[in-house]
Design a protein around this motif. Structure first.
Motif: not given
Length: 100
Positions: A17-21, A26-30
């Motif tokens: 679950x932590x990896x999914x979040x 990460x996508x938003x930060x990029x």
């Protein structure tokens, strides 16, 4: 009280679950980074540091000329062998100063 196997399964589920979040964030930060790069005209080369030029130090002019024509600027660091020999023999390095 839960068993070791149950706790391990819960821990693995939490890690997934932590990896999914993390991937979602990460996508938003990029996307934010790309927007800022576009806004300020920053290229990937700017980030790598390869676009920067290193300031080169100008070589100091020689201040001393040795008995065989060797030159030395008198700067910090290890003294040339000819200077060390003169000083070890009790000589005065100022006798070798180049007139300016």
């Amino acid at each position: 009280m839960p068993t070791y196997a149950e706790l391990k399964a819960q821990a693995e589920a939490l890690l997934r679950q932590a990896e999914q979040v993390r991937q979602q964030e990460r996508a938003g930060i990029i996307a934010e980074i790309r927007a800022k790069m576009a806004e300020y005209g920053i290229t990937p080369e700017d980030l790598s540091g390869s676009g920067r030029k290193r300031a080169s130090r100008a070589k100091a002019p020689p201040k001393y000329r040795g008995p065989n024509g060797e030159l030395w600027s008198g700067g910090p660091g290890r003294k040339p062998e000819w200077v060390r020999r003169i000083l070890a023999a009790g000589g005065d390095i100022e006798q070798y100063r180049i007139a300016s």
